[in-house]
Design an enzyme around this catalytic site. Structure first.
Site, PDB file in Angstrom:
ATOM      1  N   VAL A 415      83.817  40.302  33.384  1.00 41.37           N
ATOM      2  CA  VAL A 415      84.443  41.070  34.464  1.00 41.37           C
ATOM      3  C   VAL A 415      83.448  41.234  35.608  1.00 41.37           C
ATOM      4  CG1 VAL A 415      85.933  42.258  32.814  1.00 41.37           C
ATOM      5  CG2 VAL A 415      83.767  43.322  33.487  1.00 41.37           C
ATOM      6  N   GLU A 417      80.597  42.282  38.285  1.00 42.65           N
ATOM      7  CA  GLU A 417      79.210  42.695  38.061  1.00 42.65           C
ATOM      8  C   GLU A 417      79.004  44.152  38.482  1.00 42.65           C
ATOM      9  OE1 GLU A 417      76.088  40.070  37.101  1.00 42.65           O
ATOM     10  OE2 GLU A 417      77.845  40.529  35.914  1.00 42.65           O
ATOM     11  N   HIS A 465      75.000  34.098  29.121  1.00 48.03           N
ATOM     12  CA  HIS A 465      75.115  33.789  30.549  1.00 48.03           C
ATOM     13  C   HIS A 465      75.502  32.328  30.737  1.00 48.03           C
ATOM     14  CE1 HIS A 465      72.826  33.010  34.570  1.00 48.03           C
ATOM     15  NE2 HIS A 465      74.115  33.177  34.779  1.00 48.03           N
TER      16      HIS A 465
END
Length: 734
Positions: A415, A417, A465
């Site tokens: 979602v 940052e 990431h």
């Protein structure tokens, strides 16, 4: 024999079956070379043997050479490693030439025994160079099989005759995509290209090869280049057509490599020079250029990072050893934007059940539609089928209901940052998922340890990431928070393995590893623009040192408004210690002009109506005048490189990087750090720590403390150490 098994049937056909014990794929070793040589000698000397088939006992033929062979050749040669390599390579040429000539008379080209290669599946590298020396190549109709010579991708080129044979078989122009780009083909396309000779049903493979062996005549087994009157397809270099090919190829290679990749230049030299002489002399020329490449530290570094270390990381080199298999069966992806949609796509492609959740069902369905569009493109390129599309889409459930996450064993949050939004969704998820579910955040900048505070189980909280676009970028950066447990790390690594990407594991810190190196690179480029360095010099200096994108193009691609957000957040966190005010002046001005990068068709570059770059934006020079005196090219390159590599050293020094292999592999796959160098730490080993410190001192004196050599680098310079000498985990394990 343990790797090549020899058998002669009642019809007098000898079969040499390659089957390396304990390996899923055949790789060529010293033992295999010796056994193949003995088997060929035995078959050629046996009057009862009419011909030979070389095949595999596995589903594939071979995946290449054991690169330890090359290292051993150098070691065994003592003070003259180049001679050792050359002699070893010529020994391989001798064996493959023996197969090619197959006992035929040197003058009449008669009396040889037919030798066929029968490939059940993939044949790459030496796995194709060996068949190319045979008289006919049969391949099973296996659409999953890959055939080609990908050596250029890891910093070398086909050096066991593949370069010379493919050029003489196809011509320089037709061979170029396979040699210079490492292009791989399925069997049918390989046959259309002329690389192999026949494609047959898998169950008929050996029968068809045997049928040909028993019916082949003397003329069928003489290679074109051994026959009288041979002319190279497309023309040799001294032929008008051939001349144009080689001139064009030279320009193309330099344009693509900027002259920094030694293998591409060496390959082209081997092809050009080899085309001017008889075949056996051409093989010697190929061997000399191959030796030249292997002696270049760049090639060694590329092999180590892009082949050996990359493979080790993919096989779990840094995975906790005492945690059982954690393969993912059901993943929940939170956020169906570009990143979430991409994560859902790659997960579904791997056969994992996916729940794609967003605030509205419409948004979730839009994210799922990304997979449909991707599959449609694959169908149009004949890389996928409608049935495959239906299967993949069937793996994804688009929803706005958190209850659908029940049964997920992994959550990947993607979602906005914003720590508050991330904390809210974390709490909602934990209400419905199983107790042992691992929660991962796809944040690119926010500290994992802080985000984990929203979870009642911080030991099950981790960072995963992804890089954008997810389906194309091969690196995944896994971030351990302060309390992240081993099971969470194992789960993340096993998931990355399932989706066929390369993982690195780093400790939590601002920007983790990749972004802490990328951002200084971008900032240094922008800072130079503010100083009056010509933007074109900045961009071209980066490309000429091997970076795929200049820093200004990179910030356009990632978006200038994102850069502004990161700058504001970093300044708020660092206060007076914030070092990039000069960069912000440029970045914020661009933002105020509404130039947000490629997505707004206006950034450091100008764009046409279709979003294609047309060149650097003229208005940049009006705001930041180009100085009359410009710096030397090498100074600009050093600034851009050291901005990145010093952060890599600091990451290692601070314990963010736990394994230097991850530092190099992550840099190349994550943001394209000069692949010819093998990565930032490999590059420092190539130039030497002492030279690096010398350059750092010079840059610090002229441009500031951001170029100050870290204490670790100074210590290594004083002791004459290298990173792979001091920190190589592979050596430590040995």
């Amino acid at each position: 024999m343990t790797e090549f098994h020899y058998n002669v049937d009642q019809d007098g056909v000898a079969t040499l079956t390659w089957d390396v014990p304990g390996k899923s794929m055949n790789v060529l070793s010293f033992d295999a070379l010796a056994e193949l040589n003995d088997g060929i000698d035995k078959a050629l000397a046996d009057d009862a043997v009419k011909g030979i088939i070389i095949t595999s006992g596995k589903k594939d033929f071979a995946g290449g050479m054991d690169l330890n062979i090359l290292a051993r050749m150098k070691e065994d040669a003592g003070d003259n490693p180049a001679q050792g390599l050359f002699d070893g390579i010529m020994q391989m040429h001798g064996l493959l030439r023996k197969i090619e000539r197959a006992g035929m008379d040197a003058k009449t080209n008669k009396g040889g025994k037919p030798i066929a290669a029968a490939l059940p599946g993939t044949a790459v590298g030496i796995g194709l160079e060996l068949p190319l020396s045979c008289h006919r190549i049969f391949a099973a109709d296996n659409p999953k099989a890959k055939i080609g010579l990908p050596e250029i991708m890891v910093g070398i080129f086909p050096g066991a005759g593949g370069t010379t044979r493919l050029v003489r078989k196809l011509g320089a122009m037709a061979a170029a995509p396979f040699l210079l780009e490492g292009k791989l083909q399925d069997p049918k396309k390989a046959k259309m290209a002329g690389i192999i000779d026949e494609v047959t049903a898998p169950e008929d493979l050996l029968a068809k090869a045997k049928e040909w062996v028993l019916s082949a005549k003397d003329a069928d087994i003489v290679k074109p280049w051994d026959a009288k009157g041979y002319k190279m397809p497309g023309g040799a270099p001294y032929h008008p057509a051939g001349f144009m090919t080689f001139v064009g190829a030279s320009a193309m290679v330099h344009g693509k490599t900027q002259g920094v990749y030694p293998a591409a230049k060496a390959l082209l030299s081997a092809v050009y020079e080899g085309a001017l002489v008889p075949f056996d002399t051409a093989l010697k020329i190929e061997a000399r250029w191959f030796t030249n490449v292997l002696m270049n530290p760049s090639s060694g570094a590329m092999i180590r990072s892009l082949f050996i270390n990359k493979e080790a990381l993919e096989k779990g080199a840094v995975r906790p050893t005492d945690v059982p298999d954690q393969s993912v069966t059901k993943v929940g992806v939170l956020g169906a934007g570009m990143m979430g949609a991409g994560i859902a796509l790659v997960s579904a492609m791997a056969g994992i059940e996916v729940v794609l959740l967003d605030q509205s069902l419409e948004a979730a369905e839009k994210g799922k539609a990304y997979t449909a569009t991707y599959m449609d493109k694959g169908i149009a390129r004949k890389k996928a089928t409608p049935e495959k599309k239906e299967t993949v889409l069937g793996q994804i459930t688009a929803t706005d209901d958190y209850a659908a996450l029940a049964g997920c064993d992994l959550i990947v949050e993607a979602v906005f940052e914003d720590p508050k939004i991330k904390a809210e969704v974390t709490a909602k998820v934990l209400e419905v998922v199983p107790e042992d579910c691992i929660f991962a955040s796809n944040t690119s900048t926010l500290p994992i340890s802080e985000l984990a505070k929203a979870s009642s189980k911080p030991e099950q909280f981790i960072g995963i990431h992804f890089f954008s676009p997810v389906e194309k970028m091969m690196l995944v950066e896994i971030i351990k928070g302060r309390e992240t447990g081993d099971r969470a790390v194992a789960k993340a690594l096993d998931y990355v393995r399932q989706i066929r990407k390369t993982p690195i594991v780093v400790n939590d810190a601002r920007f983790f590893y990749a972004n802490r190196c990328i951002i200084p690179y971008i900032n240094e480029g922008i800072r130079m623009v503010a100083e009056g360095v010509a933007p074109a010099l900045v961009e071209n200096a980066a490309k000429m040192v091997g970076m795929p994108l200049g820093p200004l193009q990179l910030v356009d691609e990632t978006s200038i408004d994102l850069g502004v957000k990161i700058a504001k957040a970093t300044k708020a966190a660092m206060g007076d210690a914030y070092p990039d005010g000069a960069v912000d002046d440029v970045l914020f001005w661009m933002f105020d002009q509404g130039r947000l990068g490629r997505k707004s068709a206006a950034g450091f570059y100008a764009y046409d109506d279709k979003g294609k770059r047309t060149g650097l934006w003229d208005g940049l020079g009006a705001q930041y005048a180009v100085a009359e005196d410009q710096p030397e090219l090498t100074e600009v390159q050093h600034r851009l490189l050291f901005a990145q590599v010093l952060e890599a050293v600091r990451a290692l020094e601070e314990g963010v990087l736990m394994d230097i292999r991850e530092g190099d592999v992550g840099a190349i796959l994550g943001w394209g750090f000069a692949p010819w160098s093998g990565g930032p730490l490999s590059w420092l080993d190539i130039i030497g720590a002492a030279k690096a410190v010398e350059w750092c001192d010079r840059l610090t004196e002229k441009h500031g403390d951001r170029f100050a050599a870290p204490a670790l680098l100074r210590d290594m310079a004083a002791k004459g150490d290298t990173f792979y000498g001091r920190f190589n985990p592979a050596q430590a394990a040995a």
